[in-house]
Design an enzyme around this catalytic site. Sequence first.
Site, PDB file in Angstrom:
ATOM      1  CG  ASP A 183      -2.045   0.975   1.133  1.00 23.83           C
ATOM      2  OD1 ASP A 183      -2.348   1.433   0.014  1.00 23.83           O
ATOM      3  OD2 ASP A 183      -2.633   1.302   2.177  1.00 23.83           O
ATOM      4  CG  HIS A 191       0.274   1.892  -9.327  1.00 22.88           C
ATOM      5  ND1 HIS A 191      -0.077   1.418  -8.074  1.00 22.88           N
ATOM      6  CD2 HIS A 191      -0.734   2.727  -9.705  1.00 22.88           C
ATOM      7  CE1 HIS A 191      -1.242   1.933  -7.727  1.00 22.88           C
ATOM      8  NE2 HIS A 191      -1.661   2.735  -8.696  1.00 22.88           N
ATOM      9  CG  LEU A 204       9.554 -17.447  -3.205  1.00 24.68           C
ATOM     10  CD1 LEU A 204       9.121 -17.434  -1.742  1.00 24.68           C
ATOM     11  CD2 LEU A 204      10.212 -16.129  -3.583  1.00 24.68           C
TER      12      LEU A 204
END
Length: 259
Positions: free
Chosen positions: A38, A55, A149
Site C-alpha cells: 500500500d 505503481h 519459492l
Amino acid sequence: MLKKINPWKNNKKPSSFHERIEQVKKENIPAHVAIIMDGNGRWAKKRSLPRIAGHHEGMKVVRKITRLASELGIKTLTVYAFSTENWKRPKSEVDFLMKLPEEFLGTFLPELIEENVRVEMIGEKDGLPGHTLRAVQKAMDCTSGNSGLVLNFALNYGSRAEILSAVKKFSKDCKEGIIAPEALTEEVFSSYLMTSSLQEPDLLIRTSGEIRLSNFMLWQIAYTEFWFTDVLWPDFNEDHFLEALEEYQGRQRRFGGVK
C-alpha cells in the site's frame, strides 16, 4: 539462493547486512509471508508525479523482496497486487495496473525460471484483460516445475468473494452427493478456497500506515502475525523486510494455547 543479484550487493555495509541475513536464517523463518502493498499513489503524490509512477516504482520493490525472500528460504510470498475493489479506480490507472504483469513478468521471468521460483495466482480470472491473463499464465506454465519459492499474486482477489465461492462449491458438492454436510470441518472448508495448495500465512506485512485488512485472506490469517509500517510501498526495502522478520521471530505464537 539467487545467483545473479545479491540483495545486499549495493548496500553501503555489505558485510553487516550479510551477517544480519545469516542471523535471520538461523531463527524461525516464516514459511508464508503475505504483503498488502500500500502507498504507491501517496508516494507519487508526494513527488508531484502521476499515480501510475508510484505503481511502476512499487513493481521494482516486488522484485527486490522476491529475491530476498528466496535467499532466506521462505516458501511462499503472496503479494496483494489488485483487489476486486480496485476496479473502482480511474480507468487510466486500472489500465496501467493491468499492464504491469506483462512488464514485470516479461523482464523478471527468465530470472524466476533460473532461480527455481514458481509463479502462482489467486483471484478471479473472469474480468481480467486477456493480455494480463496471458502474461500470468505464461509465467505459471514456465515455472510450474520449479520447487523453490512460490511467488503468489493475489490479482482481482477479494476474500469475501472467495469465501462465498467456497460455500457455493461445497453446497453444490453436497447436493450432488460428493460430500455430506456433516463432513464439513475447517480443514475441509479450507480445501475449497483458492489457497488450498498453500500453507496459511505466518506473517502479514502492510505498508503505508494503514491498519486494516482490506478484504485480504480473511479466513487464512486467523492466527497470522501482523506487522504494520508507515513506510510507503515504493520506499520499502530489504532492511524493512528483515525488520519485519526479526520482530516476527521475537514473538511467541500460541494459537490460543499457553506456553
